[in-house]
Enzyme design. Structure first.
Site, PDB file in Angstrom:
ATOM      1  N   GLU A  11      18.839   8.411  40.301  1.00 60.52           N
ATOM      2  CA  GLU A  11      19.555   8.304  38.711  1.00 60.52           C
ATOM      3  C   GLU A  11      21.019   8.094  38.499  1.00 60.52           C
ATOM      4  O   GLU A  11      21.150   7.492  37.523  1.00 60.52           O
ATOM      5  CB  GLU A  11      18.663   9.703  37.542  1.00 60.52           C
ATOM      6  CG  GLU A  11      17.242   9.268  38.157  1.00 60.52           C
ATOM      7  CD  GLU A  11      16.529  10.371  37.003  1.00 60.52           C
ATOM      8  OE1 GLU A  11      16.760  10.837  36.290  1.00 60.52           O
ATOM      9  OE2 GLU A  11      15.730  10.799  37.460  1.00 60.52           O
ATOM     10  N   ASP A  84      14.458  11.650  39.994  1.00 64.72           N
ATOM     11  CA  ASP A  84      14.102  13.355  39.622  1.00 64.72           C
ATOM     12  C   ASP A  84      13.130  13.814  39.496  1.00 64.72           C
ATOM     13  O   ASP A  84      12.008  12.997  39.365  1.00 64.72           O
ATOM     14  CB  ASP A  84      14.795  13.832  38.836  1.00 64.72           C
ATOM     15  CG  ASP A  84      16.057  13.294  38.277  1.00 64.72           C
ATOM     16  OD1 ASP A  84      17.261  13.597  39.403  1.00 64.72           O
ATOM     17  OD2 ASP A  84      17.034  13.891  37.797  1.00 64.72           O
ATOM     18  N   ASP A  86      10.308  15.017  37.880  1.00 64.46           N
ATOM     19  CA  ASP A  86      10.295  15.671  36.558  1.00 64.46           C
ATOM     20  C   ASP A  86       9.432  14.377  36.657  1.00 64.46           C
ATOM     21  O   ASP A  86       9.245  12.774  36.790  1.00 64.46           O
ATOM     22  CB  ASP A  86      11.389  15.643  35.709  1.00 64.46           C
ATOM     23  CG  ASP A  86      11.933  14.752  35.460  1.00 64.46           C
ATOM     24  OD1 ASP A  86      12.210  13.685  35.810  1.00 64.46           O
ATOM     25  OD2 ASP A  86      13.312  15.387  34.529  1.00 64.46           O
ATOM     26  N   GLU A  88       9.845  12.585  33.219  1.00 69.98           N
ATOM     27  CA  GLU A  88      10.651  10.925  33.686  1.00 69.98           C
ATOM     28  C   GLU A  88      11.249  10.418  34.817  1.00 69.98           C
ATOM     29  O   GLU A  88      11.571   8.868  35.087  1.00 69.98           O
ATOM     30  CB  GLU A  88      12.351  11.448  32.400  1.00 69.98           C
ATOM     31  CG  GLU A  88      11.535  11.881  31.563  1.00 69.98           C
ATOM     32  CD  GLU A  88      10.642  10.841  30.043  1.00 69.98           C
ATOM     33  OE1 GLU A  88      11.231   9.989  30.823  1.00 69.98           O
ATOM     34  OE2 GLU A  88      10.478  11.250  29.716  1.00 69.98           O
ATOM     35  N   TYR A 286      24.791  19.228  38.169  1.00 72.07           N
ATOM     36  CA  TYR A 286      24.277  18.582  37.554  1.00 72.07           C
ATOM     37  C   TYR A 286      24.124  19.422  36.056  1.00 72.07           C
ATOM     38  O   TYR A 286      23.535  20.616  36.293  1.00 72.07           O
ATOM     39  CB  TYR A 286      22.695  17.860  37.366  1.00 72.07           C
ATOM     40  CG  TYR A 286      22.476  16.966  36.741  1.00 72.07           C
ATOM     41  CD1 TYR A 286      23.172  16.239  36.841  1.00 72.07           C
ATOM     42  CD2 TYR A 286      21.709  16.907  36.044  1.00 72.07           C
ATOM     43  CE1 TYR A 286      22.951  14.579  35.990  1.00 72.07           C
ATOM     44  CE2 TYR A 286      21.186  15.551  35.374  1.00 72.07           C
ATOM     45  CZ  TYR A 286      22.195  14.536  34.860  1.00 72.07           C
ATOM     46  OH  TYR A 286      21.800  13.364  34.021  1.00 72.07           O
ATOM     47  N   ARG A 288      22.819  19.121  32.833  1.00 72.14           N
ATOM     48  CA  ARG A 288      21.282  18.387  32.148  1.00 72.14           C
ATOM     49  C   ARG A 288      20.612  18.624  32.486  1.00 72.14           C
ATOM     50  O   ARG A 288      19.449  18.646  33.914  1.00 72.14           O
ATOM     51  CB  ARG A 288      21.127  17.243  31.601  1.00 72.14           C
ATOM     52  CG  ARG A 288      21.743  16.817  30.668  1.00 72.14           C
ATOM     53  CD  ARG A 288      21.617  15.213  30.153  1.00 72.14           C
ATOM     54  NE  ARG A 288      22.349  14.326  31.105  1.00 72.14           N
ATOM     55  CZ  ARG A 288      23.265  13.702  31.227  1.00 72.14           C
ATOM     56  NH1 ARG A 288      24.292  13.545  30.307  1.00 72.14           N
ATOM     57  NH2 ARG A 288      23.859  12.877  31.822  1.00 72.14           N
ATOM     58  N   HIS A 331      16.532  19.743  38.751  1.00 74.03           N
ATOM     59  CA  HIS A 331      17.372  20.422  39.773  1.00 74.03           C
ATOM     60  C   HIS A 331      17.934  21.882  39.690  1.00 74.03           C
ATOM     61  O   HIS A 331      17.119  22.675  38.996  1.00 74.03           O
ATOM     62  CB  HIS A 331      19.009  19.986  38.243  1.00 74.03           C
ATOM     63  CG  HIS A 331      19.009  18.179  37.719  1.00 74.03           C
ATOM     64  ND1 HIS A 331      19.019  17.566  38.005  1.00 74.03           N
ATOM     65  CD2 HIS A 331      18.180  17.826  36.686  1.00 74.03           C
ATOM     66  CE1 HIS A 331      18.408  16.220  38.026  1.00 74.03           C
ATOM     67  NE2 HIS A 331      17.932  16.099  36.647  1.00 74.03           N
TER      68      HIS A 331
END
Length: 781
Positions: A11, A84, A86, A88, A286, A288, A331
């Site tokens: 991403e 990732d 998750d 999304e 990371y 976020r 993450h």
DNA sequence: CAGTGAGCGAGCTTCCGCTTGACTT
């Protein structure tokens, strides 16, 4: 150069760069830079009739990237979708698969939670397919948010004011702030008295103790001090308790934002921008994230660092578990990439500070408990049932405190001095008092939210994600639902009584109270929008709406129900509520207050939200006579403005008379009261009431303004004023073609610049690379 | 950053979550 046979897509571009180094020449690593496809920006893009089919498009700024990805995918033998793990991320993988036209036999889905070589090699060795359940859950989330946002907002435009917005996340954030404000408004502060005494034992310095009882009135406090004058003070029970304190987990986005606000004074968006820089430069992982987990490598590095620098005794390896609702843990926690790098020697001051905060917090999380010995001593007062209590804390072992001390939002200044060391005291020992003081205090309303405490609350409720906390906070401010308070507060007297040498002396001291500076305060619009939404859409505004809907998304992910079915059920209830809220009612506008009648005309006077914000209206829209309007001043509110105050707003604009054959009028504008004359404007200073301004004073203001304008022009190079050197608030500057230019510091006598020199500065500045815009700049429309 | 100053009859506005650049007033 041979083309790599494998294409890995992640991403983040920065992540891609790091990973490419791990993987060697057989792998090309590219990034999607987030989602590559989404619902259309400006249209609903959901076909309600056809099972809520979403219309996805590739946004303009992604078309080039997508074609590059397509090309690379064609050339590769195997494409590894490494977005990732998750909801999304799964959807991003699926969109990539669809848009790039990938073939199943040439595609693998892999996931890793840490950017370490081992984690990535492990992921490649253990591929799986795209989890379509999870993708569906994401589609449901996306479609639901679009439906809520794009059906609710137009209701607000029609019933309240254009350009307003509502949504699953932002509207609940506003509600939190509004309800807190109402609590504060309804709070009745009560005075009470706290009593502190300083005592001395046979040996050692005086120490502080607080009376366990608080008195409700001055009389009771006074009476207590009187009885102390002739009383004996004796040590009662002494308890010594060992206590341990444990370190907090390493940072997530939310805790980083909170601590950076408290310890460094950064706003939520500042913190994110600085963290982004640190991430891009490879200093931290990371930023976020909702996970408190650390990779095994990181823990090993930290252990080594702690043992080497502080010794084995300070090490305590811990694993933290996230407790926050809805965490997806794609993450790691936020930590330095190289723990041994104690400080940064590059970057801005703020970057260095934030880095050090992150490093200390991460290291402390793997350190031993602090050991504290807490001593509590009771002091009896003869002839009275009340007791004093003295507490002392002795740090036996500092442990993690050596590295990091977490701060707390509602830290009340501890007036007991509990962290001090007490002298050696014995049970039954007699004490002398040095002085005993009763201080008047007041019960406190709950605190207003700060940006950081709002983020904390949102996380607790599971509303919003690490990537949206900062944008949501700026959205609700951009919509003017919420502003940062500017009130400085007012002085308040409080009483003190001190007993010393058998005599009581009284004094009155002053403190500041009621300041909302920098806190989040709802506006009239915020309040009325919230009232409206909670009345018509109580389900959406419910603090648990997101949590409940998340359970449905989990069901979808597990394949229990098709996502469109779930959305259909929601829509069946939601849409009629929208229609209901739209159905136009006659009568006063929502949130409108009728103040009374205008004594001059007999027309009704009301306040409400108008096209441009809060407004007073005299007369009715339906009547033949046109109604008159006047905006409320910034410091006035629909909630509590009086009829008199409202009518005063119509005193402007007013003509005071003439000066040099032209009218002199006084009016209130966007930026406060001003005098207008001959097409020019002069602000009226705050210490003059615009209602009492005389013609003479107004003329003086006009003349002052003329003088100021005259001295403003240092030099003019032409008649039209296209090129001038002006004197501004921040010193001299150049105006050319309506643009402003800075004069280089090296020039000390700007008034002597020639036209050639000026044009050189203009040219150099126009050609200079554009400066990065400060993201905190609030866009005024 | 650098100076502003109306009116309630245009058209447009809007969501949440992923992620970075591009670019003047």
């Amino acid at each position: 150069m041979s083309t790599p046979r494998n294409l890995v897509i992640v991403e983040s571009p920065h992540k891609a760069k790091t990973i490419e180094k791990f993987l060697g020449p057989d792998y090309k690593v590219m990034s999607s830079a987030g989602h590559i496809r989404d619902l259309k920006k400006h249209s609903f893009s959901i076909d309600v009739e056809k099972d809520f089919a979403p219309v996805y498009v590739i946004p303009d700024d992604k078309t080039q990237l997508v074609s590059e990805l397509k090309k690379a995918a064609r050339q590769a033998d195997m494409v590894w979708l490494a977005s990732d793990e998750d909801r999304e991320g799964e959807a991003i993988a699926w969109h990539l698969y669809e848009v790039l036209g990938l073939k199943p036999e040439k595609t693998r889905r892999i996931v890793f939670h840490e950017i370490t070589k081992n984690a990535i090699l492990h992921a490649i060795a253990n591929p799986r397919g795209i989890d379509l359940g999870r993708v569906d859950a994401q589609q449901a989330r996306r479609v639901l948010d679009r439906i809520v946002g794009f059906e609710l907002s137009p209701v607000l435009w029609k019933r309240l004011k254009p350009s307003l917005s509502a949504g699953r996340v932002q509207s609940v954030a506003v509600r939190l702030i509004v309800e807190r404000e109402l609590e504060i408004r309804n709070f009745v502060s009560e005075p009470y008295y706290r009593v502190f005494g300083y005592f001395t034992a046979a040996e050692g310095p005086a120490f502080k103790a607080e009376l366990s009882k608080r008195f409700a009135t001055a009389a009771e406090a006074h009476e207590f001090l009187e009885s102390c004058a002739g009383a004996n003070f004796t040590i009662g029970e002494i308890t010594v308790k060992p206590m341990r304190k444990s370190p907090a987990p390493p940072f997530t986005t939310s805790t980083l934002q909170q601590e950076a606000a408290r310890k460094l004074g950064f706003s939520v968006s500042q913190t994110m921008m600085i963290a982004q820089k640190l991430y891009e430069n490879g200093h931290i992982t990371y930023m976020r994230t909702d996970s408190v987990n650390l990779s095994q490598e990181a823990v090993a590095d930290m252990s080594r660092e702690i043992t080497e620098k502080l010794g084995e005794r300070y090490l305590h390896v811990r694993q933290f578990h996230t407790s926050s609702k809805g965490a997806q843990e794609a993450h790691e926690a936020i930590r330095p990439t190289y723990i041994s790098r104690e400080t940064l020697d590059e970057g801005t001051d703020r970057e260095k500070k934030l880095y050090s905060l992150i490093r200390k917090r991460a290291l402390a999380s793997q350190m031993a408990d602090a050991e504290v010995e807490k001593t509590t001593v009771e002091i009896a007062v003869s002839g009275r049932p009340e007791q004093f209590t003295a507490t002392g804390e002795v740090l036996k072992f500092d442990g993690f405190l050596r590295m990091y001390l977490e701060s707390h939002e509602d830290e009340v200044l501890d007036e007991t001095g509990a962290d001090g060391r007490l002298p050696i005291l014995r049970h039954g020992e007699a004490l002398n008092y040095r002085d005993i003081t009763a201080i008047e205090r007041f019960t406190q309303h709950p605190p207003r939210y700060t940006e950081a405490s709002l983020v904390k609350k949102m996380e607790e409720l599971g509303i919003g994600r690490p990537s949206t906390y900062a944008p949501t906070i700026s959205t609700i401010q951009q919509r003017e639902y919420v502003v940062r308070g500017e009130k400085e507060g007012t002085p308040r007297d409080f009483e003190t009584m001190t007993l010393a040498d058998g005599k009581i002396t009284e004094a009155v001291r002053t403190e500041n109270t009621g300041s909302d500076r920098g806190k989040l305060v709802p506006t009239d619009i915020g309040m009325i929008v919230n009232d409206f939404l909670t009345e018509y859409f109580p389900d959406i505004l419910d603090y648990n709406f997101t949590a409940r809907i998340e359970e449905r998304f989990d069901d979808i992910a597990e394949g229990k129900l098709p996502w469109s079915e779930e959305i259909a059920q929601f829509y069946k209830l939601f849409h009629p509520a929208v229609e209901g809220a739209l159905s136009h009612k006659t009568g006063p506008k929502f949130g409108e207050r009728i103040l009374g009648t205008d004594p001059e005309t007999g027309h009704p006077v009301s306040v409400k939200i108008g096209r441009f914000g809060p407004v007073v209206q005299i007369g009715e829209t339906e009547s033949d006579e046109k109604p008159r309007f006047a905006s409320l001043r910034k410091d006035q509110s629909i909630q509590d403005i009086t009829l008199e105050e409202a009518l005063k707003l119509f005193e402007f604009p007013r003509t005071l008379g003439t000066f040099e054959d032209k009218d002199v009028t006084v009016a209130i504008g966007r930026f406060g009261p001003y005098v207008r004359h001959d097409g020019k404007f002069a602000s009226i200073p705050a210490d003059i009431a615009p209602g009492e301004l005389t013609l003479d004073e107004a003329v003086r203001l006009i003349e002052d303004k003329r003088r100021e304008e005259a001295s403003r022009v240092l030099k003019s190079f032409d008649q039209e004023g296209t090129t001038q050197i002006l004197n501004g608030r921040y010193g001299p500057y150049i105006v050319h073609d309506k643009k402003n230019y800075k004069i280089p510091k090296s020039i000390t006598t700007p008034a002597e610049l020639t036209l050639e020199q000026v044009m050189e500065i203009v040219k150099a500045s126009d050609e200079a690379p554009a400066k990065p815009r400060r993201a905190s700049s609030r866009r005024k429309k």
